[in-house]
Write an enzyme that holds these catalytic residues in place. Structure first.
Site, PDB file in Angstrom:
ATOM      1  CE  LYS A   1      -4.321  -1.546   1.602  1.00  0.00           C
ATOM      2  NZ  LYS A   1      -5.553  -1.300   2.399  1.00  0.00           N
TER       3      LYS A   1
ATOM      4  CE  LYS B   1      -5.022  -8.296  -2.176  1.00  0.00           C
ATOM      5  NZ  LYS B   1      -5.649  -8.263  -0.812  1.00  0.00           N
TER       6      LYS B   1
ATOM      7  CE  LYS C   1     -12.372  -3.516  -0.861  1.00  0.00           C
ATOM      8  NZ  LYS C   1     -13.271  -3.731   0.321  1.00  0.00           N
TER       9      LYS C   1
HETATM   10  P1  TYM Z   1     -10.148  -6.956   3.319  1.00  0.00           P
HETATM   11  O1  TYM Z   1     -11.091  -5.818   3.315  1.00  0.00           O
HETATM   12  O2  TYM Z   1      -8.973  -6.611   2.065  1.00  0.00           O
HETATM   13  O3  TYM Z   1     -10.474  -8.370   2.679  1.00  0.00           O
HETATM   14  C1  TYM Z   1     -11.807  -8.734   3.308  1.00  0.00           C
HETATM   15  C2  TYM Z   1     -11.449 -10.371   3.415  1.00  0.00           C
HETATM   16  O4  TYM Z   1     -11.466 -10.969   1.922  1.00  0.00           O
HETATM   17  C3  TYM Z   1     -10.407 -11.715   1.884  1.00  0.00           C
HETATM   18  N1  TYM Z   1      -9.718 -11.471   0.277  1.00  0.00           N
HETATM   19  C4  TYM Z   1      -9.648 -12.425  -0.637  1.00  0.00           C
HETATM   20  N2  TYM Z   1      -9.899 -13.679  -0.409  1.00  0.00           N
HETATM   21  C5  TYM Z   1      -9.596 -14.706  -1.524  1.00  0.00           C
HETATM   22  N3  TYM Z   1      -9.141 -13.930  -2.881  1.00  0.00           N
HETATM   23  C6  TYM Z   1      -9.119 -12.467  -2.760  1.00  0.00           C
HETATM   24  N4  TYM Z   1      -8.418 -12.193  -4.222  1.00  0.00           N
HETATM   25  C7  TYM Z   1      -9.154 -11.897  -1.704  1.00  0.00           C
HETATM   26  N5  TYM Z   1      -9.210 -10.487  -1.641  1.00  0.00           N
HETATM   27  C8  TYM Z   1      -9.545 -10.359  -0.188  1.00  0.00           C
HETATM   28  C9  TYM Z   1      -9.179 -11.001   2.687  1.00  0.00           C
HETATM   29  O5  TYM Z   1      -8.307 -12.011   3.054  1.00  0.00           O
HETATM   30  C10 TYM Z   1     -10.214 -10.774   3.806  1.00  0.00           C
HETATM   31  O6  TYM Z   1     -10.482 -11.963   4.573  1.00  0.00           O
HETATM   32  N6  TYM Z   1      -7.545  -5.994   7.175  1.00  0.00           N
HETATM   33  C11 TYM Z   1      -8.585  -6.770   6.724  1.00  0.00           C
HETATM   34  C12 TYM Z   1      -9.895  -6.486   7.306  1.00  0.00           C
HETATM   35  C13 TYM Z   1      -9.797  -6.552   8.801  1.00  0.00           C
HETATM   36  C14 TYM Z   1     -10.008  -7.620   9.410  1.00  0.00           C
HETATM   37  C15 TYM Z   1     -10.104  -7.314  10.949  1.00  0.00           C
HETATM   38  C16 TYM Z   1     -10.239  -9.028   9.099  1.00  0.00           C
HETATM   39  C17 TYM Z   1      -9.719  -5.488   9.658  1.00  0.00           C
HETATM   40  N7  TYM Z   1      -9.976  -6.017  10.961  1.00  0.00           N
HETATM   41  C18 TYM Z   1     -10.349  -8.321  11.905  1.00  0.00           C
HETATM   42  C19 TYM Z   1     -10.289 -10.001  10.187  1.00  0.00           C
HETATM   43  C20 TYM Z   1     -10.187  -9.568  11.617  1.00  0.00           C
HETATM   44  C21 TYM Z   1      -8.637  -6.359   5.345  1.00  0.00           C
HETATM   45  O7  TYM Z   1      -8.082  -5.533   4.792  1.00  0.00           O
HETATM   46  O8  TYM Z   1      -9.267  -7.181   4.376  1.00  0.00           O
END
Ligand code: TYM
Length: 336
Positions: free
Chosen positions: A117, A199, A202
């Site tokens: 990032k 990966k 969005k």
């Molecule tokens: P975020 O918002 O980027 O993504 C949310 C969830 O989606 C999964 N993910 C994917 N899985 C498979 N293939 C992909 N291409 C893909 N892109 C995203 C991510 O692994 C995630 O599970 N930091 C976290 C959000 C967060 C969180 C938490 C998660 C904040 N606090 C506490 C668990 C527990 C994040 O940025 O996810």
């Protein structure tokens, strides 16, 4: 553990519209896992995390509400599961501050998501972006979560959460449950449709690279038609064929079929036919979610009620842990 039951917590950033990767890697698994009556489930709309990258205020508000409605539309029961906005529970940033003081610069410097990032937003490498994993640790530890279902890309953040919790417990005794990460058997890493070595994200600048959960049928079919594959012309599930492997993964996640069943079905067919079948499987998977989302969008009072009730429920559990932490650290309780 909460009230003798195992606890599960997860969440997503509320930035823009979530993708098929978010859905197959996380949300779909949450729905399955939360069927278990013996697990308390918390799912956060992680809006505090979202502002580590500049957001338009109106869009942020809209994305957060859309995300909440998508959680419910995808099948999370908002009565059984506590679906809440992170910014409605001040205990999150409060615990994050405390945990910041038990986390080392070197640990944060190693985080790959920070490096990615920071490279993408070189004009805005703020300290929130740097300490982002500490806020995530606070999210998890506040609810004494045993299990954290995430996609593969979040496992490093989960490891650091465990390290911070172990360090804190080592000083003050058993304050936090040490959480386990849970990565689903399939869909853990859905790749970009335009560059299957990356990966699906969005924030990808190429709109054809990802499927948004609210894309209509024509858009989904068109994006799959354009998906990058290879020139071999043989449908096989191999690491050196990342485009085809990704399409098969998506197909299996949406249909519940195994890779072997899918390979038998596509035996002798061409890439064009595979893409069409995968596109249709995704359209069928998303159609009921989109329909329910539409209904929820038209029921403001119902959604507002859920937001309010669940903020109170989440705060109750989060504050319980926070009070314990503050006492252990040595802060003075407000005299009664
Ligand atoms: P975020 O918002 O980027 O993504 C949310 C969830 O989606 C999964 N993910 C994917 N899985 C498979 N293939 C992909 N291409 C893909 N892109 C995203 C991510 O692994 C995630 O599970 N930091 C976290 C959000 C967060 C969180 C938490 C998660 C904040 N606090 C506490 C668990 C527990 C994040 O940025 O996810």
């Amino acid at each position: 553990m909460i009230d003798g039951k195992k606890t599960m917590l997860s969440g997503m950033q509320s930035t823009g519209m979530i993708t098929l990767g978010n859905y197959l890697g996380a949300l779909k698994n949450w729905v399955t896992l939360s069927d278990d009556e013996d697990i308390n489930c918390f799912y956060g709309i992680m809006d505090l995390h979202s502002i580590t990258v500049r957001q338009d205020p109106a869009n942020l508000r809209k994305s957060a509400r859309n995300l909440l409605m998508l959680y419910i539309a995808a099948g999370l029961d908002p009565v059984k599961n506590c679906i809440f906005y992170q910014s409605h529970v001040p205990a999150h940033p409060e615990l994050a501050w405390i945990l910041n003081c038990y986390t080392y610069m070197g640990e944060m410097n190693r985080m790959t998501q920070f490096k990615d990032k920071a490279a993408k937003h070189s004009d805005n490498i703020n300290t929130g972006l740097f300490t982002y994993p500490v806020l995530m640790a606070a999210d998890i530890l506040l609810y004494q979560a045993d299990l954290v279902p995430v996609g593969k890309d979040q496992m490093q953040h989960l490891e650091i959460t465990r390290d911070i919790a172990n360090r804190f417990n080592g000083i003050y005794g058993d304050v936090f449950t040490i959480p386990e990460g849970y990565v689903g058997k399939s869909g853990a890493k859905i790749m970009s449709l335009q560059d299957p070595t990356k990966k699906m994200s969005k924030s990808d600048e190429n709109p054809n690279a990802s499927i948004s959960l609210l894309d209509d049928k024509d858009t989904i079919m068109r994006k799959f038609k354009k998906a990058v594959t290879d020139s071999e012309g043989v449908i096989a599930y191999r690491d050196d064929k990342p485009g085809i492997k990704n399409l098969l993964d998506i197909y299996c996640c949406c249909t519940g079929k195994t890779v072997d069943e899918a390979l038998a079905e596509f035996n002798g067919l061409g890439y064009g036919q595979l893409k069409e079948c995968v596109g249709e499987a995704v359209v069928n998977e998303l159609a009921p979610i989109q329909q329910r989302f539409k209904e929820l969008s038209e029921d403001k009072a119902y959604v507002d009620g859920i937001i309010k009730t669940n903020a109170e429920k989440a705060s109750y559990y989060a504050n319980k842990t926070l009070r314990k932490v503050k006492k252990k650290v040595g802060f003075t309780e407000l005299p009664r």
